[in-house]
Design a protein around this motif. Sequence first.
Motif, PDB file in Angstrom:
ATOM      1  N   GLY A  41       1.425  -1.817  11.734  1.00 44.31           N
ATOM      2  CA  GLY A  41       1.980  -0.776  11.011  1.00 44.31           C
ATOM      3  C   GLY A  41       3.406  -0.600  11.869  1.00 44.31           C
ATOM      4  N   ALA A  42       3.321  -0.923  13.197  1.00 47.88           N
ATOM      5  CA  ALA A  42       4.750  -0.932  14.265  1.00 47.88           C
ATOM      6  C   ALA A  42       4.877  -1.926  13.907  1.00 47.88           C
ATOM      7  CB  ALA A  42       4.495  -0.630  15.596  1.00 47.88           C
ATOM      8  N   ILE A  43       4.602  -3.346  13.917  1.00 50.45           N
ATOM      9  CA  ILE A  43       5.641  -4.644  13.388  1.00 50.45           C
ATOM     10  C   ILE A  43       6.292  -4.319  11.773  1.00 50.45           C
ATOM     11  CG2 ILE A  43       5.638  -7.162  12.677  1.00 50.45           C
ATOM     12  CD1 ILE A  43       3.373  -7.379  14.883  1.00 50.45           C
ATOM     13  N   ALA A  44       5.704  -3.680  10.545  1.00 49.08           N
ATOM     14  CA  ALA A  44       6.012  -4.140   9.730  1.00 49.08           C
ATOM     15  C   ALA A  44       6.867  -3.314   9.361  1.00 49.08           C
ATOM     16  CB  ALA A  44       4.825  -3.068   8.583  1.00 49.08           C
ATOM     17  N   ALA A  45       7.067  -1.439  10.111  1.00 48.08           N
ATOM     18  CA  ALA A  45       8.285  -0.369  10.205  1.00 48.08           C
ATOM     19  C   ALA A  45       9.381  -1.053  11.089  1.00 48.08           C
ATOM     20  CB  ALA A  45       7.197   0.711  11.593  1.00 48.08           C
ATOM     21  N   GLY A  46       8.800  -1.974  11.872  1.00 51.36           N
ATOM     22  CA  GLY A  46      10.566  -2.569  12.662  1.00 51.36           C
ATOM     23  C   GLY A  46      11.224  -3.474  11.736  1.00 51.36           C
ATOM     24  N   MET A  47      10.491  -4.855  10.512  1.00 57.90           N
ATOM     25  CA  MET A  47      10.896  -5.615   9.402  1.00 57.90           C
ATOM     26  C   MET A  47      11.538  -4.833   8.412  1.00 57.90           C
ATOM     27  SD  MET A  47       7.955  -8.092   9.129  1.00 57.90           S
ATOM     28  CE  MET A  47       8.317  -8.980   8.575  1.00 57.90           C
ATOM     29  N   SER A  48      11.163  -3.205   8.304  1.00 59.69           N
ATOM     30  CA  SER A  48      11.763  -2.606   7.547  1.00 59.69           C
ATOM     31  C   SER A  48      12.791  -1.694   7.916  1.00 59.69           C
ATOM     32  CB  SER A  48      10.560  -1.476   7.356  1.00 59.69           C
ATOM     33  OG  SER A  48       9.422  -2.007   6.310  1.00 59.69           O
ATOM     34  N   ILE A  49      12.552  -1.798   9.161  1.00 55.22           N
ATOM     35  CA  ILE A  49      14.157  -0.663   9.627  1.00 55.22           C
ATOM     36  C   ILE A  49      14.970  -1.659   9.799  1.00 55.22           C
ATOM     37  CG2 ILE A  49      15.115   0.000  11.767  1.00 55.22           C
ATOM     38  CD1 ILE A  49      13.422   2.308  10.543  1.00 55.22           C
ATOM     39  N   LEU A  50      14.990  -2.971   9.633  1.00 50.60           N
ATOM     40  CA  LEU A  50      15.877  -4.085  10.152  1.00 50.60           C
ATOM     41  C   LEU A  50      16.666  -4.307   8.523  1.00 50.60           C
ATOM     42  CD1 LEU A  50      14.882  -6.940  12.683  1.00 50.60           C
ATOM     43  CD2 LEU A  50      16.239  -4.895  13.352  1.00 50.60           C
ATOM     44  N   ARG A 110       8.535   8.356   8.684  1.00 46.82           N
ATOM     45  CA  ARG A 110       8.436   7.861   7.709  1.00 46.82           C
ATOM     46  C   ARG A 110       7.436   6.887   7.380  1.00 46.82           C
ATOM     47  NH1 ARG A 110      10.003   6.585   3.407  1.00 46.82           N
ATOM     48  NH2 ARG A 110      12.134   6.011   3.801  1.00 46.82           N
ATOM     49  N   ILE A 111       8.306   5.665   8.200  1.00 51.91           N
ATOM     50  CA  ILE A 111       8.396   3.804   7.740  1.00 51.91           C
ATOM     51  C   ILE A 111       7.173   4.244   7.729  1.00 51.91           C
ATOM     52  CG2 ILE A 111       9.553   1.962   7.960  1.00 51.91           C
ATOM     53  CD1 ILE A 111      12.032   2.931   7.091  1.00 51.91           C
ATOM     54  N   PHE A 112       7.345   4.277   9.865  1.00 51.21           N
ATOM     55  CA  PHE A 112       5.704   3.841  10.351  1.00 51.21           C
ATOM     56  C   PHE A 112       4.470   4.444   9.944  1.00 51.21           C
ATOM     57  CE2 PHE A 112       2.726   4.999  13.722  1.00 51.21           C
ATOM     58  CZ  PHE A 112       2.657   3.365  14.530  1.00 51.21           C
ATOM     59  N   ALA A 113       4.413   5.445   9.411  1.00 55.03           N
ATOM     60  CA  ALA A 113       3.963   6.000   8.634  1.00 55.03           C
ATOM     61  C   ALA A 113       2.725   5.184   7.743  1.00 55.03           C
ATOM     62  CB  ALA A 113       3.920   7.260   8.091  1.00 55.03           C
ATOM     63  N   ASN A 114       4.087   4.788   6.738  1.00 54.89           N
ATOM     64  CA  ASN A 114       3.699   4.327   5.400  1.00 54.89           C
ATOM     65  C   ASN A 114       3.483   2.764   5.598  1.00 54.89           C
ATOM     66  OD1 ASN A 114       4.077   4.430   2.624  1.00 54.89           O
ATOM     67  ND2 ASN A 114       5.402   2.653   2.875  1.00 54.89           N
ATOM     68  N   ALA A 115       3.989   2.775   6.355  1.00 57.49           N
ATOM     69  CA  ALA A 115       2.985   1.525   7.385  1.00 57.49           C
ATOM     70  C   ALA A 115       1.978   1.298   7.984  1.00 57.49           C
ATOM     71  CB  ALA A 115       4.639   0.518   8.435  1.00 57.49           C
ATOM     72  N   LEU A 116       1.310   2.251   8.088  1.00 55.69           N
ATOM     73  CA  LEU A 116      -0.206   2.545   8.211  1.00 55.69           C
ATOM     74  C   LEU A 116      -1.336   1.610   6.952  1.00 55.69           C
ATOM     75  CD1 LEU A 116       0.194   5.275  10.569  1.00 55.69           C
ATOM     76  CD2 LEU A 116      -0.321   3.098  11.416  1.00 55.69           C
ATOM     77  N   TRP A 117      -0.617   2.170   5.774  1.00 63.81           N
ATOM     78  CA  TRP A 117      -1.902   1.752   4.916  1.00 63.81           C
ATOM     79  C   TRP A 117      -1.963   0.242   4.364  1.00 63.81           C
ATOM     80  CZ3 TRP A 117      -3.069   4.555   1.136  1.00 63.81           C
ATOM     81  CH2 TRP A 117      -2.742   6.476   0.865  1.00 63.81           C
ATOM     82  N   LEU A 118      -3.105   0.015   4.684  1.00 64.55           N
ATOM     83  CA  LEU A 118      -3.892  -1.470   4.680  1.00 64.55           C
ATOM     84  C   LEU A 118      -3.881  -1.774   2.901  1.00 64.55           C
ATOM     85  CD1 LEU A 118      -6.844  -1.228   6.613  1.00 64.55           C
ATOM     86  CD2 LEU A 118      -4.650  -1.982   7.301  1.00 64.55           C
TER      87      LEU A 118
END
Length: 294
Positions: free
Chosen positions: A181-190, A277-285
């Motif tokens: 989730g942390a990785i997906a959120a970081g990519m999304s923010i960039l 918000r983006i991190f919380a959403n990125a936790l979905w599998l």
Amino acid sequence: ARDIGLGIAPSAYVFLLPNIAGFVGADHAAMLLATELYNTKKAILGLDIGTNTEISLAAHGSLRSCSCASGPAFEGAHIKNGMRATEGAIEKVKIIGSSIEFQTIGDKPPIGLCGSGILDALAQLREAGIVNQLGRLQEHPCVRNTKNGQEFILVPKGKSGTGKDITLTEQDICEIQLAKGAIAAGMSILLTEANIRWEEIDEVIIAGAFGSYIDVASAIEIGMFPPFPQERFSQVGNAAGVGAKLALISKKQRELAAHIARKVEYVELTNHSRYPRIFANALWLSPSKVWGRT
């Protein structure tokens, strides 16, 4: 070198590659130097996955970087049967019907799971419907209840090299959710900062020891990466080591590394208004839940 206790070359000069900012340090500067992300006209994401995962996005002539606190789960830490990538570690998992197939490093009897095996196992459980989108184990002959919660038996004790069951627990799954989730959120923010959609990315470069062995399809299955075609991914191994060698033998490359560090726009995730918000959403599998549908 002798002044700081390096006896291997006492008369040599010591040079440190520049930090970029925060937790994006000299190793990531070396990775950018080796992959030439600083000098591309394409839209490229570069990741060096570890306890801290550094991500860079090259797009529209700019270069942005961030650091994700992805934790040590991909290195086998905080996982019940996790271990480093050594002999006997399960590195690949495949579930076919009621059969669970696995491959270990060195073809030794399985004694635990390394990072790539953990990721594979979760992706296979998700694909088989044994784990739901929230990371909860469902009813299955290999799922059992323990005093610490539910767990899935990957290798029964009779087939393991330890004489004990090798399992994946719901707590293990939670650790992977936090990391991915942390990785997906970081990519999304960039991507948000660059004002581009993930569909516009031309290439994803994955560096580092873990990045060399990760199954990209498994990472996509759990929503860690956007669902790009496989050909857009490049796994380049120890790019930071290559960058360090370039800097070692060339003054021009050292000057270029300093230029790269100055060029990078650092994005601090913890201060970003949209990150929680983006991190919380990125936790979905689920790729569609994390990245949406094209």
